[in-house]
Scaffold this active site. Structure first.
Site, PDB file in Angstrom:
ATOM      1  N   GLY A 145      50.433  41.501  87.990  1.00 26.25           N
ATOM      2  CA  GLY A 145      50.501  42.961  88.021  1.00 26.25           C
ATOM      3  C   GLY A 145      51.779  43.468  87.381  1.00 26.25           C
ATOM      4  O   GLY A 145      52.415  42.763  86.598  1.00 26.25           O
ATOM      5  N   HIS A 147      51.205  42.489  78.472  1.00 27.03           N
ATOM      6  CA  HIS A 147      49.918  42.173  79.102  1.00 27.03           C
ATOM      7  C   HIS A 147      48.768  42.850  78.343  1.00 27.03           C
ATOM      8  O   HIS A 147      47.700  42.258  78.168  1.00 27.03           O
ATOM      9  CB  HIS A 147      49.895  42.673  80.548  1.00 27.03           C
ATOM     10  CG  HIS A 147      50.861  41.979  81.461  1.00 27.03           C
ATOM     11  ND1 HIS A 147      51.939  42.611  82.020  1.00 27.03           N
ATOM     12  CD2 HIS A 147      50.902  40.696  81.915  1.00 27.03           C
ATOM     13  CE1 HIS A 147      52.609  41.765  82.782  1.00 27.03           C
ATOM     14  NE2 HIS A 147      52.006  40.589  82.724  1.00 27.03           N
ATOM     15  N   ASP A 188      56.837  33.024  78.548  1.00 29.28           N
ATOM     16  CA  ASP A 188      56.932  31.976  79.571  1.00 29.28           C
ATOM     17  C   ASP A 188      56.491  30.666  78.923  1.00 29.28           C
ATOM     18  O   ASP A 188      55.454  30.095  79.273  1.00 29.28           O
ATOM     19  CB  ASP A 188      56.046  32.332  80.764  1.00 29.28           C
ATOM     20  CG  ASP A 188      56.527  33.598  81.447  1.00 29.28           C
ATOM     21  OD1 ASP A 188      57.640  33.592  81.982  1.00 29.28           O
ATOM     22  OD2 ASP A 188      55.796  34.603  81.419  1.00 29.28           O
TER      23      ASP A 188
HETATM   24  O1  PAF Z   1      52.911  34.474  84.290  1.00 32.11           O
HETATM   25  C1  PAF Z   1      52.537  34.971  85.376  1.00 32.11           C
HETATM   26  O2  PAF Z   1      52.422  36.184  85.544  1.00 32.11           O
HETATM   27  C2  PAF Z   1      52.202  34.041  86.528  1.00 32.11           C
HETATM   28  O3  PAF Z   1      53.041  32.926  86.543  1.00 32.11           O
HETATM   29  C3  PAF Z   1      50.728  33.629  86.574  1.00 32.11           C
HETATM   30  C4  PAF Z   1      50.324  32.817  85.349  1.00 32.11           C
HETATM   31  C5  PAF Z   1      49.839  34.863  86.665  1.00 32.11           C
HETATM   32  C6  PAF Z   1      50.463  32.758  87.806  1.00 32.11           C
HETATM   33  O4  PAF Z   1      50.754  33.424  88.983  1.00 32.11           O
END
Ligand code: PAF
Length: 288
Positions: free
Chosen positions: A34, A40, A153
């Site tokens: 979220g 995103h 990440d």
């Molecule tokens: O990158 C993220 O937001 C989180 O590490 C994920 C992949 C949703 C797992 O909780």
């Protein structure tokens, strides 16, 4: 766009996905915690372009937080997230609560060995065990054809690729480029928690990485020297506390004495309680 379906339990999510697959759809999946930002949204748009159904999970996973304070402060903005996902064209949002996600008797963990002990894993014990476990659970419930992960990440992405391969999860892991603010700062849900001064300083993370990449382009091949210079530059221009600065092999995260092959330049810096990460990948031809 029609409002996305909201699924609150693994059973409901699984039933939705099975129905979609019976109808011949392909499912693209974007896992998130979220507090959605434009990074995103680009993942959702890519999933939209490559699949006929798109599922986004919104779940702040407690098992990947090594610091309870960070978990408490993690932004939770479900109503805004839902509106944004509707606009971006998501078909379903999987948003279980902790009780639905983790059975009280749960005892199974997914671990990936030494890949989780480098870089972010060094200062965040148990973090990748939590990530691997929740992502495996998400993928086995959503059953997507493709799952989209941001390269910011990078360690997480690499680890998930390995988990998906090792456990034959049957879904393609799609790496997506880092999305940046106009000044170069990598988009992150944590950026909103920076003070104005830290926000200004944080731009140095991407500057230091760009400079390091340019030095490699100009012929620098000493890993330790380059990492040292990156750290000096961060210290000179920010008040942040350096967690790590690394020049490593991009596939196994081993330190590189000699910079060659697939190289990852990565760093993590703490501004107060806000820990930011960033990275650049560089391909350096191997000289015989
Ligand atoms: O990158 C993220 O937001 C989180 O590490 C994920 C992949 C949703 C797992 O909780």
């Amino acid at each position: 766009m029609p409002a996305p379906d909201i699924l609150r339990t693994p059973a409901a999510m699984l039933a939705w996905s099975k129905a979609a697959q019976r109808e011949g759809h392909t499912i693209g999946f974007v896992p998130t915690m979220g507090a959605l930002h434009k990074g995103h949204v680009t993942l959702v748009e890519r999933a939209r372009a490559e699949n006929t159904k798109v599922v986004v999970s919104v779940y702040v996973n407690p098992t990947q937080f090594d610091n309870p304070e960070d978990l408490k402060k993690y932004p939770r903005t479900f109503d805004t997230d839902r509106a944004l996902l509707e606009k971006a064209g998501a078909d379903a949002i999987y948003a279980p609560d902790d009780a639905a996600m983790y059975d009280p008797e749960a005892r199974t963990w997914v671990e990936v060995g030494e890949l989780a002990d480098a870089l972010c894993g060094l200062s965040r014990p148990g973090h990748f065990r939590g990530v691997c476990t929740v992502v495996t659970k998400l993928l086995s419930t959503v059953r997507p054809d493709r799952a989209y992960f941001g390269q910011k990440d990078y360690q997480q992405l690499r680890i998930i690729e390995v988990v998906a391969r090792d456990l034959n999860l049957g879904c393609a892991i799609v790496p997506c480029p880092i999305v940046r603010e106009a000044d170069g700062l990598a988009c992150s849900s944590r950026n909103v928690r920076l003070t104005p001064q830290h926000r200004q300083e944080a731009v140095w993370l991407s500057k230091v990485l760009r400079d390091a990449k340019a030095k490699i382009g100009a012929g620098e091949r000493e890993g330790l020297k380059l990492a040292g210079e990156m750290a000096e530059q961060l210290e000179a221009h920010t008040s942040g506390e350096i967690d790590y600065v690394a020049v490593v092999d991009a596939l196994n995260f081993a330190d590189l004495q000699k910079i060659e092959g697939e190289v990852l330049l990565a760093l993590a810096v703490k501004f107060g309680s806000v820990r930011l990460i960033d990275n650049e990948r560089v391909s350096v031809p191997v000289k015989p």
